[in-house]
Design a protein around this motif. Structure first.
Motif, PDB file in Angstrom:
ATOM      1  N   PRO A  16      32.969  27.730  32.960  1.00  0.00           N
ATOM      2  CA  PRO A  16      32.764  26.693  31.951  1.00  0.00           C
ATOM      3  C   PRO A  16      33.281  27.172  30.596  1.00  0.00           C
ATOM      4  N   PRO A  17      33.802  26.260  29.780  1.00  0.00           N
ATOM      5  CA  PRO A  17      34.380  26.669  28.494  1.00  0.00           C
ATOM      6  C   PRO A  17      33.314  27.113  27.499  1.00  0.00           C
ATOM      7  N   ARG A  18      33.313  28.396  27.218  1.00  0.00           N
ATOM      8  CA  ARG A  18      32.403  28.998  26.241  1.00  0.00           C
ATOM      9  C   ARG A  18      33.127  30.153  25.572  1.00  0.00           C
ATOM     10  N   ALA A  19      32.641  30.534  24.414  1.00  0.00           N
ATOM     11  CA  ALA A  19      33.220  31.690  23.721  1.00  0.00           C
ATOM     12  C   ALA A  19      32.749  32.985  24.344  1.00  0.00           C
ATOM     13  N   SER A  20      31.517  32.983  24.872  1.00  0.00           N
ATOM     14  CA  SER A  20      30.980  34.170  25.517  1.00  0.00           C
ATOM     15  C   SER A  20      29.901  33.754  26.512  1.00  0.00           C
ATOM     16  N   TYR A  21      29.536  34.703  27.371  1.00  0.00           N
ATOM     17  CA  TYR A  21      28.554  34.452  28.423  1.00  0.00           C
ATOM     18  C   TYR A  21      27.539  35.582  28.416  1.00  0.00           C
ATOM     19  N   THR A  22      26.298  35.268  28.775  1.00  0.00           N
ATOM     20  CA  THR A  22      25.341  36.351  28.955  1.00  0.00           C
ATOM     21  C   THR A  22      25.760  37.129  30.194  1.00  0.00           C
ATOM     22  N   VAL A  23      25.334  38.360  30.278  1.00  0.00           N
ATOM     23  CA  VAL A  23      25.667  39.185  31.441  1.00  0.00           C
ATOM     24  C   VAL A  23      25.136  38.522  32.709  1.00  0.00           C
ATOM     25  N   ARG A  24      23.939  37.989  32.650  1.00  0.00           N
ATOM     26  CA  ARG A  24      23.340  37.344  33.819  1.00  0.00           C
ATOM     27  C   ARG A  24      24.169  36.136  34.281  1.00  0.00           C
ATOM     28  N   THR A  25      24.563  35.276  33.333  1.00  0.00           N
ATOM     29  CA  THR A  25      25.349  34.084  33.676  1.00  0.00           C
ATOM     30  C   THR A  25      26.718  34.469  34.222  1.00  0.00           C
ATOM     31  N   LEU A  26      27.385  35.397  33.550  1.00  0.00           N
ATOM     32  CA  LEU A  26      28.720  35.796  33.992  1.00  0.00           C
ATOM     33  C   LEU A  26      28.687  36.452  35.361  1.00  0.00           C
ATOM     34  N   SER A  27      27.674  37.249  35.625  1.00  0.00           N
ATOM     35  CA  SER A  27      27.595  37.894  36.938  1.00  0.00           C
ATOM     36  C   SER A  27      27.430  36.837  38.037  1.00  0.00           C
ATOM     37  N   LYS A  28      26.661  35.780  37.772  1.00  0.00           N
ATOM     38  CA  LYS A  28      26.523  34.702  38.757  1.00  0.00           C
ATOM     39  C   LYS A  28      27.837  33.963  38.948  1.00  0.00           C
ATOM     40  N   LEU A  29      28.527  33.675  37.843  1.00  0.00           N
ATOM     41  CA  LEU A  29      29.797  32.949  37.932  1.00  0.00           C
ATOM     42  C   LEU A  29      30.865  33.745  38.669  1.00  0.00           C
ATOM     43  N   LEU A  30      30.867  35.063  38.476  1.00  0.00           N
ATOM     44  CA  LEU A  30      31.890  35.909  39.096  1.00  0.00           C
ATOM     45  C   LEU A  30      31.487  36.420  40.478  1.00  0.00           C
ATOM     46  N   GLY A  31      30.215  36.249  40.822  1.00  0.00           N
ATOM     47  CA  GLY A  31      29.751  36.711  42.128  1.00  0.00           C
ATOM     48  C   GLY A  31      29.615  38.221  42.223  1.00  0.00           C
ATOM     49  N   ILE A  32      29.253  38.845  41.108  1.00  0.00           N
ATOM     50  CA  ILE A  32      29.034  40.292  41.110  1.00  0.00           C
ATOM     51  C   ILE A  32      27.589  40.549  40.698  1.00  0.00           C
ATOM     52  N   GLY A  33      27.113  41.733  40.957  1.00  0.00           N
ATOM     53  CA  GLY A  33      25.750  42.081  40.595  1.00  0.00           C
ATOM     54  C   GLY A  33      25.601  42.233  39.094  1.00  0.00           C
ATOM     55  N   LYS A  34      24.481  41.750  38.568  1.00  0.00           N
ATOM     56  CA  LYS A  34      24.276  41.868  37.126  1.00  0.00           C
ATOM     57  C   LYS A  34      24.117  43.328  36.713  1.00  0.00           C
ATOM     58  N   GLY A  35      23.564  44.156  37.591  1.00  0.00           N
ATOM     59  CA  GLY A  35      23.443  45.572  37.288  1.00  0.00           C
ATOM     60  C   GLY A  35      24.799  46.235  37.124  1.00  0.00           C
ATOM     61  N   THR A  36      25.747  45.829  37.964  1.00  0.00           N
ATOM     62  CA  THR A  36      27.105  46.359  37.870  1.00  0.00           C
ATOM     63  C   THR A  36      27.717  46.006  36.522  1.00  0.00           C
ATOM     64  N   LEU A  37      27.526  44.772  36.099  1.00  0.00           N
ATOM     65  CA  LEU A  37      28.094  44.337  34.825  1.00  0.00           C
ATOM     66  C   LEU A  37      27.377  44.997  33.650  1.00  0.00           C
ATOM     67  N   TYR A  38      26.057  45.147  33.732  1.00  0.00           N
ATOM     68  CA  TYR A  38      25.320  45.853  32.680  1.00  0.00           C
ATOM     69  C   TYR A  38      25.818  47.294  32.557  1.00  0.00           C
ATOM     70  N   ARG A  39      25.992  47.976  33.682  1.00  0.00           N
ATOM     71  CA  ARG A  39      26.464  49.366  33.637  1.00  0.00           C
ATOM     72  C   ARG A  39      27.864  49.458  33.041  1.00  0.00           C
ATOM     73  N   ALA A  40      28.730  48.498  33.381  1.00  0.00           N
ATOM     74  CA  ALA A  40      30.088  48.494  32.820  1.00  0.00           C
ATOM     75  C   ALA A  40      30.045  48.279  31.306  1.00  0.00           C
ATOM     76  N   CYS A  41      29.125  47.444  30.847  1.00  0.00           N
ATOM     77  CA  CYS A  41      28.969  47.233  29.397  1.00  0.00           C
ATOM     78  C   CYS A  41      28.485  48.500  28.713  1.00  0.00           C
ATOM     79  N   HIS A  42      27.466  49.117  29.283  1.00  0.00           N
ATOM     80  CA  HIS A  42      26.902  50.318  28.667  1.00  0.00           C
ATOM     81  C   HIS A  42      27.871  51.502  28.719  1.00  0.00           C
ATOM     82  N   ALA A  43      28.742  51.517  29.722  1.00  0.00           N
ATOM     83  CA  ALA A  43      29.728  52.601  29.836  1.00  0.00           C
ATOM     84  C   ALA A  43      30.939  52.358  28.935  1.00  0.00           C
TER      85      ALA A  43
END
Length: 84
Positions: A16-43
């Motif tokens: 959906p057209p947005r400037a940014s997404y929460t990690v939780r929303t983006l992980s659902k949209l991309l079909g990846i685990g939210k923990g994976t995305l959180y770790r990538a952000c923190h790293a």
């Protein structure tokens, strides 16, 4: 990459057209685990912005993930078990 190009790529992948997404929303949209995305952000592999208690991922970073420019494989969960 220009903003219009980023929007087109995102729409082609069903984001959906947005400037940014929460990690939780983006992980659902991309079909990846939210923990994976959180770790990538923190790293530092994915650029994120903290607003209050939430982390937001800019649309440009979501497109980079979709295009395979960001490798999330290294952000997999550490092995479970005993420490030490």
């Amino acid at each position: 990459m220009r903003a219009e190009e980023i929007q087109k790529i995102a729409q082609a992948h069903g984001l959906p057209p947005r400037a940014s997404y929460t990690v939780r929303t983006l992980s659902k949209l991309l079909g990846i685990g939210k923990g994976t995305l959180y770790r990538a952000c923190h790293a530092g592999r994915v650029q994120c912005v903290r607003v209050g208690k939430r982390l937001y991922v800019p649309l440009s970073e979501a497109v980079r993930i979709l295009q395979g420019e960001i490798d999330l494989a290294d952000a997999e969960a550490p092995p479970r078990g005993r420490r030490g």
